[in-house]
Design a protein around this motif. Structure first.
Motif, PDB file in Angstrom:
ATOM      1  N   PRO A 186       0.667  -1.146  -0.038  1.00 17.58           N
ATOM      2  CA  PRO A 186      -0.178   0.092   0.052  1.00 17.58           C
ATOM      3  C   PRO A 186       0.907   1.425   0.203  1.00 17.58           C
ATOM      4  O   PRO A 186       0.183   2.566  -0.312  1.00 17.58           O
ATOM      5  N   ASP A 187       2.198   0.859   0.565  1.00 17.88           N
ATOM      6  CA  ASP A 187       2.936   2.581   0.602  1.00 17.88           C
ATOM      7  C   ASP A 187       3.982   2.624  -0.463  1.00 17.88           C
ATOM      8  O   ASP A 187       4.769   3.057  -0.617  1.00 17.88           O
ATOM      9  N   HIS A 188       4.132   1.557  -1.498  1.00 17.24           N
ATOM     10  CA  HIS A 188       5.041   1.657  -2.266  1.00 17.24           C
ATOM     11  C   HIS A 188       4.048   1.498  -4.189  1.00 17.24           C
ATOM     12  O   HIS A 188       2.929   0.952  -3.961  1.00 17.24           O
ATOM     13  N   ASP A 189       5.066   2.110  -4.794  1.00 13.93           N
ATOM     14  CA  ASP A 189       4.950   2.623  -6.117  1.00 13.93           C
ATOM     15  C   ASP A 189       5.927   1.567  -6.825  1.00 13.93           C
ATOM     16  O   ASP A 189       4.870   1.723  -8.439  1.00 13.93           O
ATOM     17  N   THR A 190       6.077   0.324  -6.925  1.00 15.88           N
ATOM     18  CA  THR A 190       7.044  -0.332  -7.489  1.00 15.88           C
ATOM     19  C   THR A 190       5.585  -0.925  -7.363  1.00 15.88           C
ATOM     20  O   THR A 190       4.427  -1.417  -7.757  1.00 15.88           O
ATOM     21  N   ASP A 191       6.158  -1.318  -9.072  1.00 18.49           N
ATOM     22  CA  ASP A 191       4.827  -2.719 -10.119  1.00 18.49           C
ATOM     23  C   ASP A 191       5.584  -3.968  -9.133  1.00 18.49           C
ATOM     24  O   ASP A 191       5.934  -4.325  -8.817  1.00 18.49           O
ATOM     25  N   GLU A 192       4.130  -5.152  -9.621  1.00 24.24           N
ATOM     26  CA  GLU A 192       4.829  -6.590  -9.043  1.00 24.24           C
ATOM     27  C   GLU A 192       6.094  -6.890  -9.346  1.00 24.24           C
ATOM     28  O   GLU A 192       6.062  -7.384  -8.602  1.00 24.24           O
ATOM     29  N   ASP A 193       6.392  -7.125 -10.825  1.00 28.62           N
ATOM     30  CA  ASP A 193       7.847  -7.330 -10.373  1.00 28.62           C
ATOM     31  C   ASP A 193       8.697  -6.769  -9.155  1.00 28.62           C
ATOM     32  O   ASP A 193       9.822  -7.564  -9.467  1.00 28.62           O
ATOM     33  N   GLY A 194       8.926  -5.429  -9.508  1.00 23.40           N
ATOM     34  CA  GLY A 194       9.627  -5.058  -8.371  1.00 23.40           C
ATOM     35  C   GLY A 194       9.324  -5.665  -6.897  1.00 23.40           C
ATOM     36  O   GLY A 194      10.342  -5.263  -5.850  1.00 23.40           O
ATOM     37  N   GLU A 195       7.936  -5.604  -6.933  1.00 26.00           N
ATOM     38  CA  GLU A 195       7.782  -5.759  -5.550  1.00 26.00           C
ATOM     39  C   GLU A 195       8.818  -7.809  -5.323  1.00 26.00           C
ATOM     40  O   GLU A 195       8.777  -7.737  -4.060  1.00 26.00           O
ATOM     41  N   ILE A 196       7.752  -8.368  -5.689  1.00 23.02           N
ATOM     42  CA  ILE A 196       8.793 -10.017  -6.321  1.00 23.02           C
ATOM     43  C   ILE A 196      10.469 -10.039  -6.241  1.00 23.02           C
ATOM     44  O   ILE A 196      11.088 -10.566  -5.460  1.00 23.02           O
ATOM     45  N   ALA A 197      11.120  -9.325  -7.200  1.00 25.33           N
ATOM     46  CA  ALA A 197      12.127  -8.662  -7.051  1.00 25.33           C
ATOM     47  C   ALA A 197      12.779  -8.912  -5.568  1.00 25.33           C
ATOM     48  O   ALA A 197      13.878  -9.100  -4.621  1.00 25.33           O
ATOM     49  N   TYR A 198      12.076  -7.601  -4.407  1.00 26.83           N
ATOM     50  CA  TYR A 198      12.949  -7.117  -3.560  1.00 26.83           C
ATOM     51  C   TYR A 198      12.041  -8.379  -2.458  1.00 26.83           C
ATOM     52  O   TYR A 198      13.356  -8.757  -1.114  1.00 26.83           O
ATOM     53  N   LEU A 199      11.327  -8.915  -3.231  1.00 30.46           N
ATOM     54  CA  LEU A 199      10.850 -10.351  -2.060  1.00 30.46           C
ATOM     55  C   LEU A 199      11.851 -11.582  -1.951  1.00 30.46           C
ATOM     56  O   LEU A 199      12.423 -12.359  -1.154  1.00 30.46           O
ATOM     57  N   LYS A 200      12.223 -11.878  -2.945  1.00 29.12           N
ATOM     58  CA  LYS A 200      13.053 -12.762  -3.436  1.00 29.12           C
ATOM     59  C   LYS A 200      14.999 -12.274  -2.720  1.00 29.12           C
ATOM     60  O   LYS A 200      15.566 -12.966  -1.588  1.00 29.12           O
ATOM     61  N   ALA A 201      14.989 -10.920  -3.338  1.00 26.24           N
ATOM     62  CA  ALA A 201      16.447 -10.608  -2.532  1.00 26.24           C
ATOM     63  C   ALA A 201      15.986 -10.950  -0.939  1.00 26.24           C
ATOM     64  O   ALA A 201      17.450 -10.756  -0.256  1.00 26.24           O
ATOM     65  N   LYS A 202      14.966 -10.475   0.045  1.00 25.57           N
ATOM     66  CA  LYS A 202      14.846 -10.778   1.785  1.00 25.57           C
ATOM     67  C   LYS A 202      14.971 -12.230   2.005  1.00 25.57           C
ATOM     68  O   LYS A 202      15.319 -12.901   2.561  1.00 25.57           O
ATOM     69  N   VAL A 203      14.530 -12.961   1.325  1.00 29.93           N
ATOM     70  CA  VAL A 203      15.005 -14.142   1.206  1.00 29.93           C
ATOM     71  C   VAL A 203      16.146 -15.152   0.736  1.00 29.93           C
ATOM     72  O   VAL A 203      16.476 -15.948   1.738  1.00 29.93           O
TER      73      VAL A 203
END
Length: 612
Positions: free
Chosen positions: A159-176
């Motif tokens: 809700p606080d990010h303007d990042t597209d879904e691919d960017g969000e998933i890339a960040y999620l993968k970085a956390k993993v």
């Protein structure tokens, strides 16, 4: 035991679930939550999670609650931990506190955006994002062996990010990749979108367990508020199914159980979803119903006639697309009345005996600001913690106030629906408040900025489109009350007028930021200002105003002024103004007990000895 290890073990046998709790703001609410958790422990959850206030604001309460659950209930606990506005020493202290209590699982979160954003100076620049916290724990010889780490994901988008879904998933993968062991998702209701998102993250190489966040709908108004706050997608079919019953809280709650049960059945049919995370909001009945309806309590459940006997490989395997329909209409109800209590977020109450006063049935119809301070659900309701106020909203809607007149204009603009929110309430003016608009305007024009109110109501049908709540075939009642900020000199005038002209009909609380509180309510006094009478039930009281809950709200209200001030540069006129208001103003709450006279409160304020 680490949650990641338990997931690996339990998926051999049957589906599992975890519960989420937050520490109530009051001592008695905290104690009563422990009783509620003990009852829910009988459902044998795989674990529970405990939320962490923004910037560590609930640190001691969160650690205490997590430790008690771990030690006394024998349930493995996941401690939420936010990293923004946290010093390294504070992070270390929290991790050591968790370790000392035997906690072995952490949910690493970003938490609130830094208050004031570019004007915020990080106390430790290493902790700006959740990934920083994951990397820090994993790099620590002291903490890495102790904890497994979970991270949050947002199937409907952050809700606080303007990042597209691919960017969000890339960040999620970085956390993993940084060392996260499992993923907990934000709440969702669009099952098809979740299934699509799940397939996508598996294709992106994210192979750790995903735990879907499930929040049974409690009331229509809270559903609207939480989905807006969390940026949750609401399928058209779901909105259409809720529409006919939205004014009947009993049917909405029952619908919420049916919907949550259906969602869980669908997602646990996926090859690698074997457990869910219940966002309880510290409520118990709906969650208990869902678990029982699933048949997950007391036996090894079956998913689509398939008893789980072996562990699946969490490496990605393509999941076939599912049907796009989600239509649940168990009631075929025709009542389309609109509920007008969207700005009420409270919980029922009661002392003594009887159904409504049985602790297991507290909070049946949460629909107002003040709940019973003894309620386990008294406090925050945001799943991940944090404020709903952002700097972008502050600047776009409230501009750059430099004078008292500017603040008054902001509140008047809200009353006139020229702006859609105030720092104290994120939604447009309710239909209920519009009925007393002229009185609220008069107070605001005096620079007594109103932040809460309700008109008096003498027995409106519970299906009333503005005042209705609870089950149908009942009547609801309200005492008029109003809350506003005023200068200390005005508070003294109000006190004198109530003493000389109130004739026992008027009660008040007033308090400043320094902790001082003045009132004419006797110690232990409790004013029920909203209640309902329904067939087959005792009287249900949903709005209670008494000292401990007022003081809790007062502290929160002054923290909102401070947060608003932080959105402007140090030494700016805006910040100086808002900080002076925080120091100089008092929060005042006034109740008139004559609920049969809709003008009683306003005649008292505006007639007789002038105080305006």
């Amino acid at each position: 035991m680490k949650l990641s290890d338990k997931i690996a073990e339990y998926r051999l046998n049957h589906p599992w679930y975890t519960f989420e709790f937050f520490p109530p703001k009051t001592d008695q609410g905290f104690e009563n939550l422990l009783d509620r958790i003990s009852r829910l422990a009988a459902l044998n959850p795989l674990g529970v999670s405990v939320t962490w206030g923004a910037g560590g604001s609930s640190r001691e309460r969160s650690l205490e609650l997590a430790g008690i659950i771990q030690a006394e209930n024998g349930i493995d606990t996941v401690l939420h931990l936010t990293c923004t506005n946290m010093e390294q020493g504070t992070v270390d202290e929290a991790l050591r506190g968790a370790k000392e209590r035997g906690i072995q699982s952490i949910l690493a979160l970003r938490g609130d955006p830094p208050r004031g954003e570019e004007y915020w100076i990080p106390t430790d620049p290493r902790f700006n994002h959740a990934i920083d916290l994951v990397k820090y724990i994993r790099s620590s010889p002291e903490f890495s062996p102790q904890f497994c780490i979970g991270v949050a994901a947002y199937p409907d988008g952050h809700p606080d990010h303007d990042t597209d879904e691919d960017g969000e998933i890339a960040y999620l993968k970085a956390k993993v990749d940084a060392g996260a062991d499992f993923i907990m998702t934000q709440l969702f209701y669009d099952v098809d979108n979740f299934s699509r998102w799940l397939r996508k993250i598996r294709k992106m190489g994210i192979a750790v367990p995903v735990i879907p966040g499930i929040m049974p709908i409690q009331t229509y108004s809270s559903f609207l508020r939480l989905t807006k706050l969390c940026g949750t997608r609401v399928p058209a079919s779901l909105a259409a199914a809720l529409e006919p019953i939205r004014n009947d809280d009993s049917k909405v709650k029952e619908f919420g159980v049916t919907l949550a049960t259906d969602i869980i059945r669908r997602i646990t049919d996926e090859d690698d979803i074997f457990g869910v995370h219940f966002c309880t909001l510290n409520l118990e009945k709906s969650v208990q119903r869902v678990v029982e309806d699933l048949g997950w309590h007391g036996r090894s459940p079956v998913i689509k006639n398939r008893l789980i006997t072996e562990a699946p490989d969490f490496n990605y395997a393509p999941v076939q697309p599912r049907s796009s329909s989600l239509v649940i209409d168990p009631y075929n109800a025709s009542d389309s009345a609109t509920k007008g209590l969207a700005d009420h977020h409270i919980h029922p109450t009661g002392d003594g005996r009887g159904e409504v006063n049985n602790a297991s049935s507290w909070d049946e119809f949460p629909n107002g600001r003040f709940g019973d301070f003894k309620s386990p659900a008294f406090g925050d309701v945001n799943q991940w913690g944090g404020s709903a106020v952002s700097r972008n909203v502050a600047l776009s809607q409230w501009g750059n106030p430099k004078s008292i007149a500017d603040i008054t204009s902001i509140f008047l603009s809200y009353l006139h629906s020229q702006t859609q929110s105030t720092p104290f309430y994120p939604d447009p003016l309710s239909a209920e408040s519009s009925l007393i608009l002229q009185h609220l305007e008069k107070l605001t024009q005096r620079s007594w900025w109103t932040v809460g109110s309700q008109p008096a109501v003498d027995g409106a049908p519970s299906t009333d489109e503005i005042f209705g709540w609870g089950p149908s075939a009942g009547y609801v009642y309200q005492k008029g009350f109003v809350e506003f900020f005023a200068e200390k000199a005005d508070v003294e005038k109000i006190e004198k007028k109530i003493q000389e002209e109130g004739s026992g009909w008027v009660d008040y609380f007033a308090g400043g930021i320094d902790g001082e509180c003045v009132t004419n309510v006797p110690e232990g006094g409790r004013n029920a200002v909203t209640w309902g009478v329904f067939p087959g039930q005792e009287i249900i009281q949903t709005t209670i105003i008494e000292q401990e809950s007022f003081l809790s709200w007062k502290d929160e209200a002054f923290s909102i002024w401070a947060e608003w001030a932080s959105f402007y540069p140090p030494e700016s006129e805006e910040r100086k103004l808002l900080e002076s208001i925080t120091r100089d103003r008092w929060l005042v709450s006034i109740v008139h007990h004559d609920y049969r006279n809709p003008l009683a409160l306003w005649n008292f304020l505006f007639e007789g000895t002038p105080i305006l």
